[in-house]
Write an enzyme that holds these catalytic residues in place. Sequence first.
Site, PDB file in Angstrom:
ATOM      1  N   ASP A   1       1.121  -1.323   0.130  1.00 51.60           N
ATOM      2  CA  ASP A   1       0.048   0.405   0.162  1.00 51.60           C
ATOM      3  C   ASP A   1       0.900   1.346   0.128  1.00 51.60           C
ATOM      4  O   ASP A   1       1.424   2.210   1.056  1.00 51.60           O
ATOM      5  CB  ASP A   1      -0.748   0.143   1.156  1.00 51.60           C
TER       6      ASP A   1
ATOM      7  N   GLU B   1      -3.073  10.414   0.346  1.00 51.00           N
ATOM      8  CA  GLU B   1      -3.845   9.763   0.211  1.00 51.00           C
ATOM      9  C   GLU B   1      -4.682   9.410   1.505  1.00 51.00           C
ATOM     10  O   GLU B   1      -5.406   9.049   1.650  1.00 51.00           O
ATOM     11  CB  GLU B   1      -3.900   8.363  -0.997  1.00 51.00           C
ATOM     12  N   GLU B   2      -3.212   9.108   2.256  1.00 54.11           N
ATOM     13  CA  GLU B   2      -3.233   8.593   3.547  1.00 54.11           C
ATOM     14  C   GLU B   2      -3.966   9.473   4.663  1.00 54.11           C
ATOM     15  O   GLU B   2      -4.274   9.038   5.693  1.00 54.11           O
ATOM     16  CB  GLU B   2      -2.247   7.937   4.110  1.00 54.11           C
TER      17      GLU B   2
END
Length: 280
Positions: free
Chosen positions: A90, A121-122
């Site tokens: 990921d 994104e995280e």
Amino acid sequence: MTDPVALAHRLVDIPSVSGAESDAAQFVALHLTDLGYRVEVFEALPGRPNVLATTDRPPWVVLSTHLDTVPPHIPAREDDGFLHGRGACDAKGIIAAQIAAAERLRAEGVAEIGLLFVVDEEMGSAGARAANVHPRARECRWLIDGEPTDNKLAAGSKGSLRLTLRTEGVTAHSAYPEQGRSAIDALLDVLADVRRAAWPTDAFFGDTTVNIGVIAGGTRPNVVAGEARADLQIRLVTDAAPVKRLLEQAVGARAQIEYLTAVNPLRLATVPGFETCVVR
């Protein structure tokens, strides 16, 4: 042709925790330039660049994933045919796989492709939002987003609501707590009610889940806390609006609510013949 394992190994070795993705972005941009792509590096936030690679044809199909990882950085190592390290799944392994797949397509004469790698994104998805308003976004007919899904095709994705709860108190010496009012005690009471709330469920997306990820407050053990906060992420199975109403009912006037980001759940296109799942 790109060796995806070797490329993933090199990517994993580059720290790129959310907020510090620049080195990984520059590495990917140089690699794609060497492969002959037209590469654009554009900032989603100051010092945090997305990478877009295209050919001389419009990018009708775009392969995309993210550059950032959760902390802490863990360097790459290989054993028994497996690659380990932060981002191996990921999503740096996915970056490498997508670049290798695009190379195979180009070798077969398919040029209407693009590669998009985003930051943040995280956390708040600032990279995706910046990509959505990019002038070339209108050329994309299909975007294939890479995420760890156990090799299943995602038929839907839960949404996300990120927020901070803040409470205020009155400081006092802990020997005389009656002279103060603890913000931490108030926050714990609020969080207990948030945890007891009946959150929505959905036949397709499943259950709403609430994660209390960070709790902070006070200054010293012998001082009644004057302020406290909690950072929460709620995985949505409905639009954000009804969840916000439930949260506000549970919290009342006891804490301030600061909403940070809200993304509603999404149903995705699928292809016959693939096992599917709903991603969280």
